[in-house]
Design an enzyme around this catalytic site. Sequence first.
Site, PDB file in Angstrom:
ATOM      1  N   MET A  28       0.840  -1.200   0.000  1.00 35.09           N
ATOM      2  CA  MET A  28       0.000   0.000   0.000  1.00 35.09           C
ATOM      3  C   MET A  28       0.878   1.254   0.000  1.00 35.09           C
ATOM      4  O   MET A  28       0.406   2.351   0.300  1.00 35.09           O
ATOM      5  CB  MET A  28      -0.949  -0.006   1.194  1.00 35.09           C
ATOM      6  CG  MET A  28      -1.919  -1.189   1.149  1.00 35.09           C
ATOM      7  SD  MET A  28      -3.455  -0.899   2.025  1.00 35.09           S
ATOM      8  CE  MET A  28      -2.857  -0.632   3.675  1.00 35.09           C
ATOM      9  N   HIS A  32       8.972   1.239   3.513  1.00 38.86           N
ATOM     10  CA  HIS A  32      10.029   1.254   4.528  1.00 38.86           C
ATOM     11  C   HIS A  32      10.854  -0.024   4.373  1.00 38.86           C
ATOM     12  O   HIS A  32      10.610  -0.828   3.456  1.00 38.86           O
ATOM     13  CB  HIS A  32       9.426   1.389   5.932  1.00 38.86           C
ATOM     14  CG  HIS A  32       8.318   0.398   6.206  1.00 38.86           C
ATOM     15  ND1 HIS A  32       8.531  -0.960   6.288  1.00 38.86           N
ATOM     16  CD2 HIS A  32       6.983   0.567   6.366  1.00 38.86           C
ATOM     17  CE1 HIS A  32       7.385  -1.561   6.533  1.00 38.86           C
ATOM     18  NE2 HIS A  32       6.430  -0.668   6.572  1.00 38.86           N
ATOM     19  N   GLU A  33      11.795  -0.230   5.297  1.00 37.23           N
ATOM     20  CA  GLU A  33      12.706  -1.382   5.187  1.00 37.23           C
ATOM     21  C   GLU A  33      11.971  -2.722   5.232  1.00 37.23           C
ATOM     22  O   GLU A  33      12.470  -3.721   4.710  1.00 37.23           O
ATOM     23  CB  GLU A  33      13.772  -1.329   6.303  1.00 37.23           C
ATOM     24  CG  GLU A  33      14.890  -0.334   6.026  1.00 37.23           C
ATOM     25  CD  GLU A  33      15.758  -0.741   4.816  1.00 37.23           C
ATOM     26  OE1 GLU A  33      16.090  -1.933   4.679  1.00 37.23           O
ATOM     27  OE2 GLU A  33      16.096   0.146   4.017  1.00 37.23           O
ATOM     28  N   HIS A  35       9.029  -3.410   3.738  1.00 34.45           N
ATOM     29  CA  HIS A  35       8.657  -3.654   2.339  1.00 34.45           C
ATOM     30  C   HIS A  35       9.889  -4.027   1.510  1.00 34.45           C
ATOM     31  O   HIS A  35       9.857  -4.933   0.685  1.00 34.45           O
ATOM     32  CB  HIS A  35       8.049  -2.387   1.716  1.00 34.45           C
ATOM     33  CG  HIS A  35       6.780  -1.915   2.352  1.00 34.45           C
ATOM     34  ND1 HIS A  35       6.708  -0.758   3.087  1.00 34.45           N
ATOM     35  CD2 HIS A  35       5.526  -2.434   2.334  1.00 34.45           C
ATOM     36  CE1 HIS A  35       5.469  -0.575   3.497  1.00 34.45           C
ATOM     37  NE2 HIS A  35       4.729  -1.575   3.058  1.00 34.45           N
ATOM     38  N   GLN A 146       5.503 -11.495   7.541  1.00 31.59           N
ATOM     39  CA  GLN A 146       4.968 -12.163   8.734  1.00 31.59           C
ATOM     40  C   GLN A 146       4.331 -11.143   9.693  1.00 31.59           C
ATOM     41  O   GLN A 146       3.514 -11.502  10.529  1.00 31.59           O
ATOM     42  CB  GLN A 146       6.108 -12.918   9.430  1.00 31.59           C
ATOM     43  CG  GLN A 146       5.689 -13.770  10.606  1.00 31.59           C
ATOM     44  CD  GLN A 146       4.595 -14.759  10.250  1.00 31.59           C
ATOM     45  OE1 GLN A 146       4.704 -15.472   9.258  1.00 31.59           O
ATOM     46  NE2 GLN A 146       3.527 -14.788  11.032  1.00 31.59           N
ATOM     47  N   LYS A 147       4.710  -9.876   9.548  1.00 35.92           N
ATOM     48  CA  LYS A 147       4.118  -8.794  10.349  1.00 35.92           C
ATOM     49  C   LYS A 147       2.583  -8.891  10.357  1.00 35.92           C
ATOM     50  O   LYS A 147       1.936  -8.640  11.361  1.00 35.92           O
ATOM     51  CB  LYS A 147       4.594  -7.464   9.765  1.00 35.92           C
ATOM     52  CG  LYS A 147       3.714  -6.275   9.956  1.00 35.92           C
ATOM     53  CD  LYS A 147       4.116  -5.542  11.194  1.00 35.92           C
ATOM     54  CE  LYS A 147       3.249  -4.382  11.582  1.00 35.92           C
ATOM     55  NZ  LYS A 147       2.262  -3.912  10.682  1.00 35.92           N
ATOM     56  N   GLN A 151      -3.146 -12.135   7.787  1.00 40.45           N
ATOM     57  CA  GLN A 151      -3.227 -11.922   6.335  1.00 40.45           C
ATOM     58  C   GLN A 151      -2.557 -13.075   5.590  1.00 40.45           C
ATOM     59  O   GLN A 151      -3.085 -13.585   4.596  1.00 40.45           O
ATOM     60  CB  GLN A 151      -2.557 -10.596   5.982  1.00 40.45           C
ATOM     61  CG  GLN A 151      -2.424 -10.324   4.502  1.00 40.45           C
ATOM     62  CD  GLN A 151      -2.007  -8.885   4.248  1.00 40.45           C
ATOM     63  OE1 GLN A 151      -2.814  -7.978   4.292  1.00 40.45           O
ATOM     64  NE2 GLN A 151      -0.736  -8.681   3.974  1.00 40.45           N
ATOM     65  N   ARG A 185       2.206   3.116   9.282  1.00 46.18           N
ATOM     66  CA  ARG A 185       1.416   3.874  10.259  1.00 46.18           C
ATOM     67  C   ARG A 185       2.270   4.489  11.366  1.00 46.18           C
ATOM     68  O   ARG A 185       1.804   5.387  12.071  1.00 46.18           O
ATOM     69  CB  ARG A 185       0.358   2.978  10.902  1.00 46.18           C
ATOM     70  CG  ARG A 185      -0.724   2.513   9.950  1.00 46.18           C
ATOM     71  CD  ARG A 185      -1.679   1.565  10.657  1.00 46.18           C
ATOM     72  NE  ARG A 185      -2.563   0.897   9.725  1.00 46.18           N
ATOM     73  CZ  ARG A 185      -3.667   1.427   9.216  1.00 46.18           C
ATOM     74  NH1 ARG A 185      -4.041   2.630   9.591  1.00 46.18           N
ATOM     75  NH2 ARG A 185      -4.412   0.748   8.360  1.00 46.18           N
TER      76      ARG A 185
HETATM   77  P1  AMP Z   1       1.368  -2.863   3.518  1.00 44.00           P
HETATM   78  O1  AMP Z   1       1.950  -1.822   2.631  1.00 44.00           O
HETATM   79  O2  AMP Z   1       1.286  -2.470   4.949  1.00 44.00           O
HETATM   80  O3  AMP Z   1       0.090  -3.463   2.978  1.00 44.00           O
HETATM   81  O4  AMP Z   1       2.416  -4.074   3.505  1.00 44.00           O
HETATM   82  C1  AMP Z   1       2.804  -4.691   2.304  1.00 44.00           C
HETATM   83  C2  AMP Z   1       3.558  -5.963   2.630  1.00 44.00           C
HETATM   84  O5  AMP Z   1       4.713  -5.649   3.405  1.00 44.00           O
HETATM   85  C3  AMP Z   1       2.719  -6.948   3.464  1.00 44.00           C
HETATM   86  O6  AMP Z   1       2.957  -8.269   3.017  1.00 44.00           O
HETATM   87  C4  AMP Z   1       3.244  -6.718   4.854  1.00 44.00           C
HETATM   88  O7  AMP Z   1       3.095  -7.839   5.695  1.00 44.00           O
HETATM   89  C5  AMP Z   1       4.707  -6.436   4.568  1.00 44.00           C
HETATM   90  N1  AMP Z   1       5.299  -5.702   5.696  1.00 44.00           N
HETATM   91  C6  AMP Z   1       4.836  -4.552   6.258  1.00 44.00           C
HETATM   92  N2  AMP Z   1       5.611  -4.206   7.313  1.00 44.00           N
HETATM   93  C7  AMP Z   1       6.573  -5.157   7.409  1.00 44.00           C
HETATM   94  C8  AMP Z   1       7.666  -5.375   8.309  1.00 44.00           C
HETATM   95  N3  AMP Z   1       7.928  -4.542   9.324  1.00 44.00           N
HETATM   96  N4  AMP Z   1       8.443  -6.469   8.117  1.00 44.00           N
HETATM   97  C9  AMP Z   1       8.182  -7.332   7.099  1.00 44.00           C
HETATM   98  N5  AMP Z   1       7.168  -7.183   6.232  1.00 44.00           N
HETATM   99  C10 AMP Z   1       6.380  -6.110   6.381  1.00 44.00           C
END
Ligand code: AMP
Length: 278
Positions: A28, A32-33, A35, A146-147, A151, A185
């Site tokens: 989305m 960050h690190e 992603h 895994q965060k 999901q 966030r």
């Molecule tokens: P989002 O942009 O929040 O929808 O996240 C996109 C993908 O990045 C999802 O598969 C998340 O689980 C993964 N993700 C987000 N934050 C982290 C993190 N801190 N460590 C590892 N993967 C992450």
Amino acid sequence: MNVHPTISEIRTVRWRQPDQQWGLVPTMGYLHEGHLSLVRRARAENDQVGVSIFVNPTQFNNAADLETYPRNMEQDLAMLRAEGVDLVWTPTPDIVYPPAYQTYVDVEQVTKPLEGAARGSHFRGVATVVSKLFNVFQPQRAYFGQKDAQQVIVIKQMVQDLNFNLELVVCPTVREPDGLAMSSRNVHLSPVARRQAACLYQALQEAKTAYEQGQHNGEQLRAIMRSVITTQSLARVDYVSIAHLSTLTEMAVVAPPALFSLAVFVDEVRLIDNLILE
Ligand code: AMP
């Protein structure tokens, strides 16, 4: 790096060299690190890497949350370019959900507890958009963090049930030095809230340590998590859970494989985190 909003442009680039292996990283944005760890893994394991940047409205249960979700497309694209990404899909909401749109993917059981209970039709939105991403990119591999533990469980079930022909790759949670899981966030946290937000990981760690020292009572372990959170003045528990890793049923007596997870409001910013007991 090819950057395109439309589905036809993505398909054109995707099928230019049909024998190439593709890895897809759905996001989305506001990268960050965490992603980037997924992008790097995809880069290492595939000929071509695709990334999607789409703040998916159907997975938000709250209009204000959708409105204030952080966005920075220019910075995201610069980060992806530096990682050697090949193709980025940047659709607008009306490309993903045109006016006559009426089809949704509903994974029935593992979506019910935890985030599903707290956030209404969140996983219906997630499963729908991820199945559309899989159809548009048709990747050999898809990378998730895994965060977002539930999901991962929901997408695994969907891939199995709908016969998607791809491999799911789950990558470890990337954390800040104090243990806070990286999240788009986190930018909403004030400096005080940011310091207090380390309590999520501390709560998980303390419960896991207690388990390893012989406390296997689920209620006692959940109480330990709650007590760590309540030491922080700005933190309020949404839920704490110790559940079976695949069914997400709460455990009275904790035994592996278990998912320790929690959702906490820190000064109105809702954060989630988890640990797996293998
Ligand atoms: P989002 O942009 O929040 O929808 O996240 C996109 C993908 O990045 C999802 O598969 C998340 O689980 C993964 N993700 C987000 N934050 C982290 C993190 N801190 N460590 C590892 N993967 C992450």
